[in-house]
Enzyme design. Structure first.
Site, PDB file in Angstrom:
ATOM      1  N   ASP A 138     -85.014  -3.760 -21.799  1.00 27.34           N
ATOM      2  CA  ASP A 138     -86.217  -3.139 -22.333  1.00 27.34           C
ATOM      3  C   ASP A 138     -85.971  -2.995 -23.841  1.00 27.34           C
ATOM      4  OD1 ASP A 138     -88.620  -1.939 -22.784  1.00 27.34           O
ATOM      5  OD2 ASP A 138     -88.440  -0.442 -21.199  1.00 27.34           O
TER       6      ASP A 138
HETATM    7  C1  BGC Z   1     -91.646  -0.664 -22.712  1.00 24.70           C
HETATM    8  C2  BGC Z   1     -91.740  -1.991 -21.978  1.00 24.70           C
HETATM    9  C3  BGC Z   1     -92.438  -2.986 -22.856  1.00 24.70           C
HETATM   10  C4  BGC Z   1     -91.691  -3.109 -24.159  1.00 24.70           C
HETATM   11  C5  BGC Z   1     -92.328  -4.074 -25.128  1.00 24.70           C
HETATM   12  C6  BGC Z   1     -91.051  -0.797 -24.095  1.00 24.70           C
HETATM   13  O1  BGC Z   1     -91.210   0.376 -24.797  1.00 24.70           O
HETATM   14  O2  BGC Z   1     -90.868   0.238 -21.948  1.00 24.70           O
HETATM   15  O3  BGC Z   1     -92.426  -1.816 -20.781  1.00 24.70           O
HETATM   16  O4  BGC Z   1     -92.530  -4.212 -22.198  1.00 24.70           O
HETATM   17  O5  BGC Z   1     -91.649  -1.839 -24.799  1.00 24.70           O
HETATM   18  O6  BGC Z   1     -93.523  -3.547 -25.609  1.00 24.70           O
END
Ligand code: BGC
Length: 758
Positions: free
Chosen positions: A231
């Site tokens: 993530d």
């Molecule tokens: C989120 C993810 C997301 C990523 C990219 C993170 O803060 O937890 O779900 O895909 O950002 O935006």
């Protein structure tokens, strides 16, 4: 054409490989022209594409490129429609290719441990079978179009509060049966190209470097050979991450980590083969995104908005409909008061990384006008302000309109600020100004239809008993306005069923005592008893149970047969009939109840479901095949799934609390393979025929040397059953065990058992 992975691994330098395992920027991987490796473009999200205007931008609080906004996870989870999820997956694949997306960062399938989870709106359900089946269908659709999925967030990121520094403390059985089960189903049924690890720690180790999670379970047990992505900023120790199997760090370039990887390989603390394994998986991913795009040349033409509208209608749940007040009969209603700002300014989704810039938005008020404006006189009042103030004047204006009309339709719901990534909800009650509004309107108008919206369960106790009809429309995306109008006026028959329990009040929820981590640890002490599994066992009535949803028609169930076949599978068949006067769809739910398991199990667990469309008077036979695993629990003594031979019940429900058919059957899953240790109980020894025979022979020998003899009859077993067998010898064999210790005796008995079991 890319060269073979082996060739590329030979040609790429250590520095190139170390740089390749992190992104180029916010949304791309690094490409190497001189090696013929193109970059990959990946974008959010879970209910539509959130593509930023520049790959250097996070773009959360800005407008992004317009894209179709589908119902959010909890909404589409309530459609229980596997074909629909597949169709949405295909549509996102086609739209994704048009927009230059090679990987879509979704779906989100975490379990809903608490209704307060800030990202609950993104997730499908509180049940792993429902989430797993829907997720797999979505991914199969998406990937059939040459766009990869990234299933997230692996694992146990069930709320937002201090998620980056909190360890979810979860016992192994709960982990397997609840929190990992949907991921497992998805990995096995749809082979997602990528999987995104979560921010949190799991049992003390960051998910991004958790060997038990990423290696032992994901790769070794489930055989996953795709790419694991972090993530965004979830990486902690990059070298540990690589060793555990975290392939790609996002966002990039994370030059400091590329440097650390080179150093680690050079000083021997990281095997180059470990780095190569991640590089190889990434190269395979790049290959898939390019090869598949070539393979899927045929341009499918999809009316995206029409699909979003249909998906919204399938997701909406009719919770209550006393005296069939719905659908609204235009010929019988002269005037109608439409109250609530959401009727004109609907909330269609939650906030954060999943927020899509929609291509258009259907407004409920406009759509209602289109259908019934000519026949019914509609008036409108805003009902409540945008902030939390209680505005008596607005309430009075609404009451006056409602009193004059034949019918009142109220649009209420969680305010936009309440549901967003980065913070949890504070409660699940409607804002006080809306509760007051509903109560005041219901006092003057008995014919009130309340439309509720939120991405998570709502508590309705202070008002639900005062109104005849409630329709929950979640956060249903850009088609929600038209879908709501279609359902209100009976153009579409509602067919959604709750994908999560709606409790009477927040404190009924099993996680209520441990909602937030303390000192970096959040204990999942309710264990397996998440969602309906808890309410069932606690014998606590929810406001609306898991799987509940009404229709404008009625269905009857009959003729259940459940038979175990020679291959061990259980064939379940029954008949369902539409006994009403309109076309409808029923979600039939198959639950299993284990009558006699040694370990505590939930009262019932969902194992299969199907959405069946039926014309009035039409009948269909429905069949399912249940596997041994559908009867199993995760046994932590042996670290494997165990289905115990014995009696089970197959329950067929219209909801988890509306069981229409039940069949009891004895299932034979063969003799359990067991093992014994020094402290295995007498009851364990006697429950296995081989072990019992060994023990009886040994006791017969002992009885020749002791006065207080041990006879394994009912009385003896009833009293001493929970004693470790070694203690039986210590208690009764003192005058016999002279040259041999109880430990040695147990070792001999266990060795005999192991030899005979083979
Ligand atoms: C989120 C993810 C997301 C990523 C990219 C993170 O803060 O937890 O779900 O895909 O950002 O935006």
């Amino acid at each position: 054409m890319m060269q073979s992975t082996e060739k590329l691994l030979e040609r790429m330098t250590l520095e190139e490989k170390s740089t390749f395992v992190a992104g180029l920027n916010m949304w791309m991987t690094k490409g190497y022209d001189h090696h013929g490796i193109p970059p990959i473009h990946m974008y959010d999200g879970t209910n539509g594409i959130r593509k930023t205007s520049s790959d250097e931008e996070m773009g959360i609080t800005t407008e992004n490129m317009p894209a179709t906004c589908y119902p959010t996870g909890s909404a589409i989870g309530s459609s229980w429609n596997v074909e629909l999820l597949h169709e949405i997956g295909v549509a996102l694949g086609v739209e994704g290719r048009e927009m230059g997306v090679e990987l879509l960062l979704g779906p989100g399938i975490n379990m809903k441990r608490t209704p307060l989870g800030g990202r609950n709106f993104e997730y499908y359900s509180e049940d792993p079978v429902l989430s797993g089946e829907l997720g797999a269908a979505f991914i199969n659709g998406l990937q059939s179009q040459g766009v990869g999925a990234s299933v997230k967030h692996f694992a146990c990121n069930n709320q937002e509060y201090e998620k980056m520094v909190t360890s979810s403390e979860v016992d192994e059985r709960t982990l397997r049966e609840i929190y990992l089960a949907a991921f497992e189903r998805i990995v096995k049924k749809s082979k997602p190209w990528t999987l995104m690890c979560s921010y949190n720690l799991l049992n003390g180790t960051y998910a991004s470097e958790n060997e038990h999670l990423l290696h032992d379970i994901l790769r070794r047990e489930w055989g996953y050979d795709g790419v694991v992505i972090s993530d965004w900023t979830a990486v902690n120790d990059r070298i540990r991450g690589l060793k555990a199997g975290l392939d790609l760090e996002m966002p990039g370039p994370a030059a400091y980590n590329a440097k650390a990887i080179v150093e680690a390989v050079q000083n021997g603390s990281l095997e180059e083969s470990t780095l190569n394994a991640s590089v190889a998986r990434l190269l395979e991913l790049v290959r898939k995104t390019t090869t598949n795009t070539e393979a899927v040349q045929e341009q499918v033409s999809i009316d995206y908005h029409a699909l979003a509208r249909r998906a919204a209608a399938e997701s909406i749940v009719l919770l209550k409909n006393d005296n069939q007040i719905l659908p609204i009969q235009t010929e019988q209603v002269g005037s109608m008061a439409v109250i609530g700002r959401f009727a004109k300014q609907p909330r269609i989704q939650g906030a954060g990384s999943a927020e899509v810039t929609p291509t258009q938005i259907d407004i409920p008020w406009d759509e209602m006008q289109k259908i019934a404006g000519g026949a019914i006189e509609m008036t409108y009042a805003e009902g409540y302000p945008q902030d939390d103030r209680i505005d008596e004047q607005m309430i009075q204006e609404s009451v006056a309109l409602a009193a004059k009309a034949d019918l009142a339709v109220l649009f209420v719901g969680q305010p936009a600020y309440a549901e967003s990534e980065m913070h949890d909800l504070e409660g699940i009650d409607l804002p006080a100004h809306q509760v007051k509004l509903i109560q005041a309107v219901a006092a003057v108008q008995p014919r009130v239809i309340v439309l509720t919206s939120s991405g998570t369960a709502l508590a309705m106790r202070p008002w639900v008993q005062h109104v005849p009809a409630v329709v929950h429309y979640w956060l249903t995306g850009q088609g929600s306005g038209s879908a709501i109008a279609d359902i209100l006026f009976g153009r579409v028959n509602p067919s959604g069923k709750l994908s999560e329990t709606f409790p009477v009040k927040l404190s009924d929820n099993p996680s209520h005592m441990r909602i937030r981590g303390e000192n970096g640890k959040l204990y999942y002490r309710e264990g397996l008893f998440v969602g309906y599994r808890y309410y069932d066992r606690k014998e606590l009535a929810p406001q609306f149970p898991f799987g509940h949803g009404l229709s404008y028609t009625t269905f009857s169930y009959s003729g259940l047969k459940a038979v175990q076949q020679v291959d061990g599978q259980v064939a379940v068949t029954f008949t369902i009939e539409n006994t009403g006067t309109v076309h409808g769809q029923e979600v039939v739910q198959v639950y299993v109840h284990d009558e006699e398991c040694k370990w505590v199990r939930p009262e019932k667990e969902l194992k299969a479901f199907a959405k069946i469309a039926l014309a009035p008077g039409e009948k269909k036979e429905v069949s399912f095949l249940l596997e041994e695993r559908d009867f199993a629990y995760y046994n932590t003594k042996y670290n494997r799934w165990v289905a115990e031979t014995g009696y089970f019940q197959i329950l067929i429900g219209s909801s988890s609390r509306d069981i229409r058919l039940r069949e009891r059957l004895n299932c034979d899953f063969g003799m359990e393979e067991v093992s014994f240790h020094k402290f295995s109980l007498l009851s364990d020894w006697i429950s296995h025929p081989i072990a019992r025979a060994i023990l009886e022979t040994c006791l017969a020998e002992m009885n020749e040397h002791v006065t207080d003899k041990v006879i394994l009859n009912e009385d003896f077993i009833g009293f001493w059953g929970d004693f470790p067998t070694i203690k039986i010898f210590q208690m009764f064999g003192q005058t016999w065990l002279v040259d041999k210790s109880p430990d040695q005796l147990m070792e001999e008995l266990i060795a005999q058992f192991d030899a005979q079991q083979q």
